[in-house]
Structure formats: structure tokens, C-alpha cells
Write a protein that holds these residues in place. Sequence first.
Motif, PDB file in Angstrom:
ATOM      1  N   ARG A  91      -0.009   8.788   5.590  1.00 31.06           N
ATOM      2  CA  ARG A  91      -1.392   8.885   6.370  1.00 31.06           C
ATOM      3  C   ARG A  91      -2.530   9.006   5.239  1.00 31.06           C
ATOM      4  NH1 ARG A  91      -0.424  12.301  11.429  1.00 31.06           N
ATOM      5  NH2 ARG A  91       0.032  13.967   9.648  1.00 31.06           N
ATOM      6  N   LYS A  92      -2.076   9.595   4.044  1.00 28.27           N
ATOM      7  CA  LYS A  92      -3.366   9.651   2.940  1.00 28.27           C
ATOM      8  C   LYS A  92      -3.828   8.415   2.534  1.00 28.27           C
ATOM      9  CE  LYS A  92       0.714  10.368  -0.056  1.00 28.27           C
ATOM     10  NZ  LYS A  92       1.684  11.341  -0.348  1.00 28.27           N
ATOM     11  N   SER A  93      -4.834   8.564   1.662  1.00 28.31           N
ATOM     12  CA  SER A  93      -5.265   7.308   1.339  1.00 28.31           C
ATOM     13  C   SER A  93      -5.238   7.285  -0.460  1.00 28.31           C
ATOM     14  CB  SER A  93      -7.043   7.445   1.511  1.00 28.31           C
ATOM     15  OG  SER A  93      -7.697   8.325   0.958  1.00 28.31           O
TER      16      SER A  93
ATOM     17  N   ARG B 266       0.860  -1.360  -0.144  1.00 25.85           N
ATOM     18  CA  ARG B 266       0.251  -0.112  -0.122  1.00 25.85           C
ATOM     19  C   ARG B 266       0.946   1.287   0.103  1.00 25.85           C
ATOM     20  NH1 ARG B 266      -1.028   3.693   3.583  1.00 25.85           N
ATOM     21  NH2 ARG B 266      -2.646   5.148   3.507  1.00 25.85           N
ATOM     22  N   ASP B 267       2.136   1.235   1.033  1.00 27.24           N
ATOM     23  CA  ASP B 267       2.774   2.604   1.016  1.00 27.24           C
ATOM     24  C   ASP B 267       3.675   2.708  -0.374  1.00 27.24           C
ATOM     25  OD1 ASP B 267       2.037   2.969   3.706  1.00 27.24           O
ATOM     26  OD2 ASP B 267       3.871   2.121   4.493  1.00 27.24           O
ATOM     27  N   LEU B 268       3.932   1.534  -1.046  1.00 27.86           N
ATOM     28  CA  LEU B 268       4.567   1.704  -2.290  1.00 27.86           C
ATOM     29  C   LEU B 268       3.617   2.249  -3.312  1.00 27.86           C
ATOM     30  CD1 LEU B 268       7.332   0.950  -3.798  1.00 27.86           C
ATOM     31  CD2 LEU B 268       6.386  -1.270  -4.120  1.00 27.86           C
ATOM     32  N   LEU B 269       2.454   1.937  -3.441  1.00 27.83           N
ATOM     33  CA  LEU B 269       1.267   2.419  -4.240  1.00 27.83           C
ATOM     34  C   LEU B 269       1.105   3.639  -4.098  1.00 27.83           C
ATOM     35  CD1 LEU B 269      -0.618   1.872  -6.560  1.00 27.83           C
ATOM     36  CD2 LEU B 269      -2.229   1.181  -4.867  1.00 27.83           C
ATOM     37  N   LEU B 270       1.151   4.222  -2.773  1.00 27.81           N
ATOM     38  CA  LEU B 270       0.785   5.644  -2.643  1.00 27.81           C
ATOM     39  C   LEU B 270       2.114   6.424  -2.858  1.00 27.81           C
ATOM     40  CD1 LEU B 270      -0.699   5.880   1.275  1.00 27.81           C
ATOM     41  CD2 LEU B 270      -1.445   6.621  -0.720  1.00 27.81           C
ATOM     42  N   TYR B 271       3.114   5.896  -2.851  1.00 27.24           N
ATOM     43  CA  TYR B 271       4.551   6.567  -3.231  1.00 27.24           C
ATOM     44  C   TYR B 271       4.477   6.918  -4.462  1.00 27.24           C
ATOM     45  CZ  TYR B 271       9.602   7.533  -3.789  1.00 27.24           C
ATOM     46  OH  TYR B 271      10.669   8.144  -4.159  1.00 27.24           O
ATOM     47  N   ARG B 272       4.136   5.510  -5.434  1.00 24.47           N
ATOM     48  CA  ARG B 272       4.229   5.841  -7.040  1.00 24.47           C
ATOM     49  C   ARG B 272       3.084   6.862  -7.191  1.00 24.47           C
ATOM     50  NH1 ARG B 272       5.086  -0.502  -8.135  1.00 24.47           N
ATOM     51  NH2 ARG B 272       7.409  -0.488  -7.438  1.00 24.47           N
ATOM     52  N   LEU B 273       1.861   6.903  -6.858  1.00 22.65           N
ATOM     53  CA  LEU B 273       0.861   7.638  -7.001  1.00 22.65           C
ATOM     54  C   LEU B 273       1.168   9.086  -7.062  1.00 22.65           C
ATOM     55  CD1 LEU B 273      -2.431   5.592  -6.086  1.00 22.65           C
ATOM     56  CD2 LEU B 273      -1.769   6.081  -8.353  1.00 22.65           C
ATOM     57  N   THR B 274       1.834   9.380  -5.657  1.00 24.34           N
ATOM     58  CA  THR B 274       2.149  10.621  -5.270  1.00 24.34           C
ATOM     59  C   THR B 274       3.395  11.395  -6.369  1.00 24.34           C
ATOM     60  OG1 THR B 274       1.950  10.043  -3.071  1.00 24.34           O
ATOM     61  CG2 THR B 274       2.907  12.105  -3.306  1.00 24.34           C
ATOM     62  N   LEU B 275       4.197  10.587  -6.761  1.00 23.00           N
ATOM     63  CA  LEU B 275       5.151  10.886  -7.523  1.00 23.00           C
ATOM     64  C   LEU B 275       4.607  11.322  -9.115  1.00 23.00           C
ATOM     65  CD1 LEU B 275       8.334   8.539  -7.065  1.00 23.00           C
ATOM     66  CD2 LEU B 275       8.047  10.977  -6.175  1.00 23.00           C
ATOM     67  N   GLU B 276       3.664  10.585  -9.294  1.00 24.35           N
ATOM     68  CA  GLU B 276       2.948  10.670 -10.754  1.00 24.35           C
ATOM     69  C   GLU B 276       2.118  12.199 -10.452  1.00 24.35           C
ATOM     70  OE1 GLU B 276       2.218  10.731 -14.488  1.00 24.35           O
ATOM     71  OE2 GLU B 276       3.532   9.020 -13.518  1.00 24.35           O
TER      72      GLU B 276
ATOM     73  N   SER C 107      -9.187  22.413   1.168  1.00 21.05           N
ATOM     74  CA  SER C 107      -8.275  23.264   1.781  1.00 21.05           C
ATOM     75  C   SER C 107      -6.880  23.027   1.054  1.00 21.05           C
ATOM     76  CB  SER C 107      -8.276  23.071   3.242  1.00 21.05           C
ATOM     77  OG  SER C 107      -7.748  22.073   3.542  1.00 21.05           O
ATOM     78  N   PRO C 108      -5.837  23.889   1.369  1.00 19.15           N
ATOM     79  CA  PRO C 108      -4.646  23.866   0.540  1.00 19.15           C
ATOM     80  C   PRO C 108      -4.035  22.411   1.401  1.00 19.15           C
ATOM     81  CG  PRO C 108      -4.928  26.051   1.239  1.00 19.15           C
ATOM     82  CD  PRO C 108      -6.124  25.249   1.954  1.00 19.15           C
ATOM     83  N   GLN C 109      -4.543  21.503   1.798  1.00 15.03           N
ATOM     84  CA  GLN C 109      -4.172  20.180   2.031  1.00 15.03           C
ATOM     85  C   GLN C 109      -3.355  19.601   0.999  1.00 15.03           C
ATOM     86  OE1 GLN C 109      -6.459  16.774   3.506  1.00 15.03           O
ATOM     87  NE2 GLN C 109      -8.349  17.946   2.564  1.00 15.03           N
ATOM     88  N   LEU C 110      -3.575  20.021  -0.232  1.00 18.25           N
ATOM     89  CA  LEU C 110      -3.073  19.432  -1.479  1.00 18.25           C
ATOM     90  C   LEU C 110      -1.533  19.242  -1.155  1.00 18.25           C
ATOM     91  CD1 LEU C 110      -3.375  18.807  -4.470  1.00 18.25           C
ATOM     92  CD2 LEU C 110      -2.693  21.259  -4.916  1.00 18.25           C
ATOM     93  N   TYR C 111      -0.798  20.195  -0.567  1.00 17.55           N
ATOM     94  CA  TYR C 111       0.574  20.062  -0.369  1.00 17.55           C
ATOM     95  C   TYR C 111       0.805  18.850   0.624  1.00 17.55           C
ATOM     96  CZ  TYR C 111       0.432  24.769  -2.265  1.00 17.55           C
ATOM     97  OH  TYR C 111      -0.054  25.916  -3.065  1.00 17.55           O
ATOM     98  N   ARG C 112       0.036  18.442   1.336  1.00 17.41           N
ATOM     99  CA  ARG C 112       0.370  17.168   2.324  1.00 17.41           C
ATOM    100  C   ARG C 112       0.238  16.043   1.471  1.00 17.41           C
ATOM    101  NH1 ARG C 112      -2.478  19.679   7.068  1.00 17.41           N
ATOM    102  NH2 ARG C 112      -4.293  19.034   5.763  1.00 17.41           N
ATOM    103  N   LEU C 113      -1.009  16.192   0.503  1.00 19.93           N
ATOM    104  CA  LEU C 113      -1.037  14.916  -0.266  1.00 19.93           C
ATOM    105  C   LEU C 113      -0.128  14.840  -1.462  1.00 19.93           C
ATOM    106  CD1 LEU C 113      -4.922  15.423  -0.890  1.00 19.93           C
ATOM    107  CD2 LEU C 113      -3.816  13.675   0.151  1.00 19.93           C
ATOM    108  N   LEU C 114       0.485  15.718  -1.854  1.00 19.70           N
ATOM    109  CA  LEU C 114       1.733  15.727  -2.632  1.00 19.70           C
ATOM    110  C   LEU C 114       3.067  15.298  -1.936  1.00 19.70           C
ATOM    111  CD1 LEU C 114       0.821  18.736  -5.074  1.00 19.70           C
ATOM    112  CD2 LEU C 114       0.641  16.064  -5.566  1.00 19.70           C
ATOM    113  N   ASP C 115       3.115  15.259  -0.792  1.00 19.48           N
ATOM    114  CA  ASP C 115       4.245  14.773  -0.084  1.00 19.48           C
ATOM    115  C   ASP C 115       4.473  13.412  -0.079  1.00 19.48           C
ATOM    116  OD1 ASP C 115       6.465  14.494   1.934  1.00 19.48           O
ATOM    117  OD2 ASP C 115       5.386  15.358   3.418  1.00 19.48           O
ATOM    118  N   GLN C 116       5.532  12.807  -0.703  1.00 13.75           N
ATOM    119  CA  GLN C 116       5.697  11.663  -0.882  1.00 13.75           C
ATOM    120  C   GLN C 116       6.168  10.758   0.515  1.00 13.75           C
ATOM    121  OE1 GLN C 116       7.619  13.529  -2.419  1.00 13.75           O
ATOM    122  NE2 GLN C 116       9.744  13.089  -2.335  1.00 13.75           N
ATOM    123  N   THR C 117       6.467  11.513   1.654  1.00 20.98           N
ATOM    124  CA  THR C 117       6.605  10.878   2.576  1.00 20.98           C
ATOM    125  C   THR C 117       5.578  10.652   3.810  1.00 20.98           C
ATOM    126  OG1 THR C 117       7.528  12.863   3.728  1.00 20.98           O
ATOM    127  CG2 THR C 117       9.105  11.773   2.563  1.00 20.98           C
ATOM    128  N   ASN C 118       4.537  11.440   3.172  1.00 17.98           N
ATOM    129  CA  ASN C 118       3.306  11.461   4.153  1.00 17.98           C
ATOM    130  C   ASN C 118       2.253   9.930   3.638  1.00 17.98           C
ATOM    131  OD1 ASN C 118       0.795  11.672   5.076  1.00 17.98           O
ATOM    132  ND2 ASN C 118       0.012  13.514   4.177  1.00 17.98           N
TER     133      ASN C 118
END
Length: 154
Positions: free
Chosen positions: A128-130, A83-93, A115-126
Motif C-alpha cells: 500500500r506504500k508508493s 509495480r509490486d515487484l518494483l516496490l518489493y525490490r526497492l524495499t529490500l534495497e 512518524s515511525p511509519q518507517l517500519y511500515r515502509l520497510l515491510d516488503q509485504t506492504n
Amino acid sequence: MKIGSVKANNRRKAFEVTVAGKRVVFPFAQLEVPPTADDPIAKVYVDRELGAEGFTYVLNSGREGTVHVEEVLEYNQDPGHLRDLLLYRLTLEAQKRIAATRLAKREIIRRLGTSPQLYRLLDQTNYRKSVDQLLRRLQVLDCDVQLVVRAKSA
């Protein structure tokens, strides 16, 4: 993720590794420096220099190798790791798509209704996103995401 303990099991020809309270195995055949009958494992320990995120083993000859927890989790197909690997790859994309789009970040945020939580969603080290949050962001960026499931290759 940290390794709790590790021990060599010569009968099974594998290391027994405790990760997040679960005991998993990592076969000697996966090692870069594998032991042999003439050069067996003399010592194995959780490597504190790696922040307990790996272990080091030493053969009788003095040769040594290190295994990172990521290798162990990937070998054992740990669902949390996958799951974390999938999140990482999707975030980079998503990062690539945002860098390439002509849309302003404020417009992306407006379209998402967030809200501007977009920046948290684009953080590949986070982690906690889905996955569905990222899929929604990729849709706003005119991406078609497809999941492909196929049989394992030998």
C-alpha cells in the motif's frame, strides 16, 4: 492475487486464465511439463491447495505441472504486478541500506519529517506504500536511484 478460472485452449496452445476480472493467456510453451500431440492436457483446475494462487494441469500420461499466478502476471507484463515487484525490490534495497548505515532509525525518521511509519515502509509485504515514498527514504540514505528502460531482448 487469486485465479478466478482457468481453461485449456488447445487451438491457441495456451491456458486462458481469469485474474482480477481480466482474462489473460499463458502459452503451453512456457510450461515445465508441456503437453504434446501424443500427451495432451486431460484436466486443468484452479488449485485450492495453493490458495487459488495457481493452477494445476494433468496430462493424459498422468504427468502434471503447476503454474503460479506470479508466472502468469509476469508473462503478461501486468502493470500492477510490475509495480509490486518494483516496490518489493526497492524495499529490500532500503532494508539493506538501513542495516548498513550508521544513522539511528530515529535520525532517519527526523530527516524524513515523518512518524515511525518507517517500519511500515520497510515491510516488503506492504504493497500500500508508493514508489515515491520509498525513493524519498533511499535519498535520505544517500542513495542515487536510477531507472533504466531498455528494449526487450529476444
